[in-house]
Motif scaffolding. Structure first.
Motif, mmCIF file in Angstrom:
data_model
loop_
_atom_site.group_PDB
_atom_site.id
_atom_site.type_symbol
_atom_site.label_atom_id
_atom_site.label_comp_id
_atom_site.label_asym_id
_atom_site.label_seq_id
_atom_site.Cartn_x
_atom_site.Cartn_y
_atom_site.Cartn_z
ATOM 1 N N GLN A 229 0.822 -1.205 0.000
ATOM 2 C CA GLN A 229 0.000 0.000 0.000
ATOM 3 C C GLN A 229 0.862 1.265 0.000
ATOM 4 N N ALA A 230 1.906 1.301 0.805
ATOM 5 C CA ALA A 230 2.785 2.466 0.858
ATOM 6 C C ALA A 230 3.538 2.646 -0.461
ATOM 7 N N HIS A 231 3.988 1.546 -1.026
ATOM 8 C CA HIS A 231 4.731 1.600 -2.292
ATOM 9 C C HIS A 231 3.817 2.099 -3.412
ATOM 10 N N LEU A 232 2.600 1.585 -3.450
ATOM 11 C CA LEU A 232 1.634 2.041 -4.448
ATOM 12 C C LEU A 232 1.322 3.527 -4.275
ATOM 13 N N GLY A 233 1.175 3.964 -3.036
ATOM 14 C CA GLY A 233 0.910 5.367 -2.768
ATOM 15 C C GLY A 233 2.047 6.258 -3.209
ATOM 16 N N MET A 234 3.266 5.820 -2.966
ATOM 17 C CA MET A 234 4.434 6.596 -3.397
ATOM 18 C C MET A 234 4.473 6.688 -4.917
ATOM 19 N N GLU B 146 2.013 6.611 -6.931
ATOM 20 C CA GLU B 146 0.973 7.540 -7.376
ATOM 21 C C GLU B 146 1.451 8.982 -7.261
ATOM 22 N N LEU B 147 2.231 9.265 -6.233
ATOM 23 C CA LEU B 147 2.770 10.617 -6.096
ATOM 24 C C LEU B 147 3.654 10.994 -7.283
ATOM 25 N N GLN C 15 1.200 12.347 -9.658
ATOM 26 C CA GLN C 15 0.263 13.355 -9.179
ATOM 27 C C GLN C 15 0.939 14.628 -8.678
ATOM 28 N N ARG D 75 2.133 -0.626 -10.023
ATOM 29 C CA ARG D 75 0.753 -1.165 -10.031
ATOM 30 C C ARG D 75 0.744 -2.600 -10.555
#
Length: 69
Positions: free
Chosen positions: A29-34, A36-37, A40, A64
């Motif tokens: 989850q953290a890796h995916l969030g990073m 996305e940054l 974005q 992803r």
């Protein structure tokens, strides 16, 4: 982004993050969030795009794809 070279890049990217974050915090989850940054937030995008055009988007897609598999 789903090829073996991309998967290796994602593994290396996670290892790189673990050098700066507490290793146990480098979750999917953290890796995916990073990742996305990277697409974005223009500060991240600009950094990766300076390396190679399309790099930010490719890395985000690769992360992803890695966790989808």
């Amino acid at each position: 982004p789903a090829g073996e070279d991309a998967r290796e890049a994602v593994r290396l990217h996670a290892a790189w993050l673990a050098r700066y974050w507490p290793p146990e915090s480098v979750t999917a989850q953290a890796h995916l969030g990073m990742a996305e940054l990277y697409v974005q937030d223009e500060r991240f995008t600009d950094y990766y795009e300076a390396v190679a055009p399309g790099a930010a988007g490719f890395l985000a897609e690769a992360v992803r794809a890695y966790y989808k598999a």
